[in-house]
Design an enzyme around this catalytic site. Structure first.
Site, PDB file in Angstrom:
ATOM      1  N   ASN A  45      -2.428   3.081 -18.522  1.00 18.74           N
ATOM      2  CA  ASN A  45      -2.421   3.074 -19.705  1.00 18.74           C
ATOM      3  C   ASN A  45      -0.952   3.955 -20.080  1.00 18.74           C
ATOM      4  O   ASN A  45      -0.609   4.872 -19.896  1.00 18.74           O
ATOM      5  CB  ASN A  45      -3.350   4.392 -20.224  1.00 18.74           C
ATOM      6  CG  ASN A  45      -3.468   4.367 -21.804  1.00 18.74           C
ATOM      7  OD1 ASN A  45      -2.317   3.815 -22.389  1.00 18.74           O
ATOM      8  ND2 ASN A  45      -4.376   4.964 -22.177  1.00 18.74           N
ATOM      9  N   CYS A  62      -2.306   6.160 -28.614  1.00 22.07           N
ATOM     10  CA  CYS A  62      -2.485   4.695 -28.253  1.00 22.07           C
ATOM     11  C   CYS A  62      -2.645   3.608 -29.325  1.00 22.07           C
ATOM     12  O   CYS A  62      -2.698   2.237 -29.091  1.00 22.07           O
ATOM     13  CB  CYS A  62      -3.875   4.377 -27.363  1.00 22.07           C
ATOM     14  SG  CYS A  62      -3.431   5.646 -25.998  1.00 22.07           S
ATOM     15  N   HIS A  69      -5.689  -2.781 -26.145  1.00 24.49           N
ATOM     16  CA  HIS A  69      -4.909  -1.518 -25.596  1.00 24.49           C
ATOM     17  C   HIS A  69      -5.393  -1.358 -24.154  1.00 24.49           C
ATOM     18  O   HIS A  69      -6.942  -1.616 -24.002  1.00 24.49           O
ATOM     19  CB  HIS A  69      -5.175  -0.401 -26.538  1.00 24.49           C
ATOM     20  CG  HIS A  69      -4.822   0.916 -25.904  1.00 24.49           C
ATOM     21  ND1 HIS A  69      -3.447   1.017 -25.364  1.00 24.49           N
ATOM     22  CD2 HIS A  69      -5.383   1.677 -25.507  1.00 24.49           C
ATOM     23  CE1 HIS A  69      -3.353   2.104 -24.758  1.00 24.49           C
ATOM     24  NE2 HIS A  69      -4.468   2.856 -24.819  1.00 24.49           N
TER      25      HIS A  69
END
Ligand code: UT7
Length: 331
Positions: free
Chosen positions: A285, A116, A255
């Site tokens: 996500n 990520c 994020h």
């Protein structure tokens, strides 16, 4: 010689059409819209369901959109970086496949793998190439087909992730715009909390690994959550304080892993909720694609000279934050 900065000068993106809602997920595993909204903050996510469509196809669509939006020609690109953990194959790199699918022939291309944090790390890397003065048109694309490695029988992971891609163009400027500061870190001992057990050189694919469901994302959610809150907030705060950025006016592009992690970052920095870019509710996500996807959605609101801080935490463990001075008003 005047210092060269790397400025984002254009954007492009791609999202698959298929919308996987919490209602549909709750028919697949023992979960509910209420639990997912309360604990994660996701309502729906996009899933690439078209047969034969992989991460490079989504990445290529994002790069073609970037070319359409900016007038960038394939032959002008000097370097193409792809941030991903879901490359089409273990090799060649996804970036090479994207270059092929977008007609980029005069560039070198490779992948950056950092979960990520992938887009933050790739942007940092790309900025150094531009700042060197040697490379003038650098494309950074974050692209992920997370659904290709999610176990849709595991309620602890399957609500979280979605598919998508977004790309930025970086160009040199001698004005005070673009990437101006950054703070990065890793702690490799965190690998045990977030990884894929099989398919690598440690444990190549076999009947046994398939039977044990080792080709899916393995995550110890609580451990990752604690680290993510701590490290994302730490680096974002460091960047804001070191550069005397005004919490009243700075934009935060965090994020998108969990709305509670995003809120923790927002509170630590002391910015108003409306200065924080959030789209986790609609896309979940998307790993390395979350931050450039935020840019695409906020592009019209961003003004030349705005301060933007991006921050991320991911597998590794890895984390990082970058301060950008936004370089253009939306076209
Ligand atoms: O971007 C890469 C980095 N990844 C992250 O940042 C993710 C970080 N972690 C998280 O976001 C959260 O830890 C999760 C969303 C993964 C899980 O949320 P949580 O609040 O930490 O839940 P938990 O794992 O502590 O589980 C609490 C309870 C458990 O039940 P019991 O043992 O208390 O009876 C779970 O079995 O919630 C249960 N549970 C669910 N219930 C309904 C776990 N997943 C679900 C679900 N629906 N989908």
């Amino acid at each position: 010689m005047e210092k060269i900065h790397a400025a984002i000068t254009g954007l492009g993106h791609y999202l698959p059409d298929y919308v996987l809602t919490n209602e549909e997920l709750s028919r697949m595993v023992d979960t509910s819209d209420e639990w997912i909204m309360e604990r994660i903050g996701i309502k729906e996510r996009r899933i690439q369901r078209e047969p034969g469509q992989a991460t490079s196809d989504m990445g290529a669509a994002a790069v073609l959109d970037l070319m359409k939006n900016t007038g960038l020609k394939p032959e002008e690109v000097d370097l193409l970086l792809c941030a991903t953990v879901t490359a089409d194959m273990r090799f060649p790199s996804c970036a090479c496949l994207i270059a092929d699918k977008t007609g980029v022939r005069n560039a070198f291309a490779y992948d950056v793998s950092s979960g990520c944090s992938g887009f933050v790390y790739a942007l940092s890397t790309a900025a150094r190439f531009v700042e060197s003065g040697r490379y003038r048109k650098v494309v950074v694309v974050g692209a992920e087909k997370m659904s290709s490695m999610i176990d849709y029988t595991d309620r602890a992971t399957c609500p979280i992730f979605g598919d998508g891609a977004a790309a930025v163009l970086l160009e040199p400027t001698t004005e005070e715009y673009g990437v101006l500061d950054e703070e990065m870190g890793t702690d490799g001992s965190g690998w045990k909390h977030l990884h894929m057990k099989a398919g690598g050189s440690l444990c190549p694919a076999s009947h046994e690994t398939v039977d044990k469901r080792w080709h899916y994302v393995y995550q110890e959610g609580q451990a990752v959550f604690k680290w993510a809150v701590l490290k994302m907030a730490d680096v974002a705060e460091t960047i804001v304080k070191r550069n005397n950025l005004d919490p009243e006016t700075v934009w935060i592009a965090p994020h998108q892993a969990n709305l509670r992690i995003i809120s923790a970052v927002q509170k630590r920095i002391g910015v108003a909720p409306e200065r924080v870019m959030i789209n986790i509710d609609r896309y979940g996500n998307t790993t390395a694609a979350t931050i450039p996807l935020l840019f695409c959605e906020w592009e019209k609101k961003l003004k030349k000279g705005d301060d933007v801080v991006i921050c991320a935490f991911g597998a590794g463990f890895s984390w990082g934050a970058i301060w950008l001075k936004w370089a253009y008003d939306a076209r």
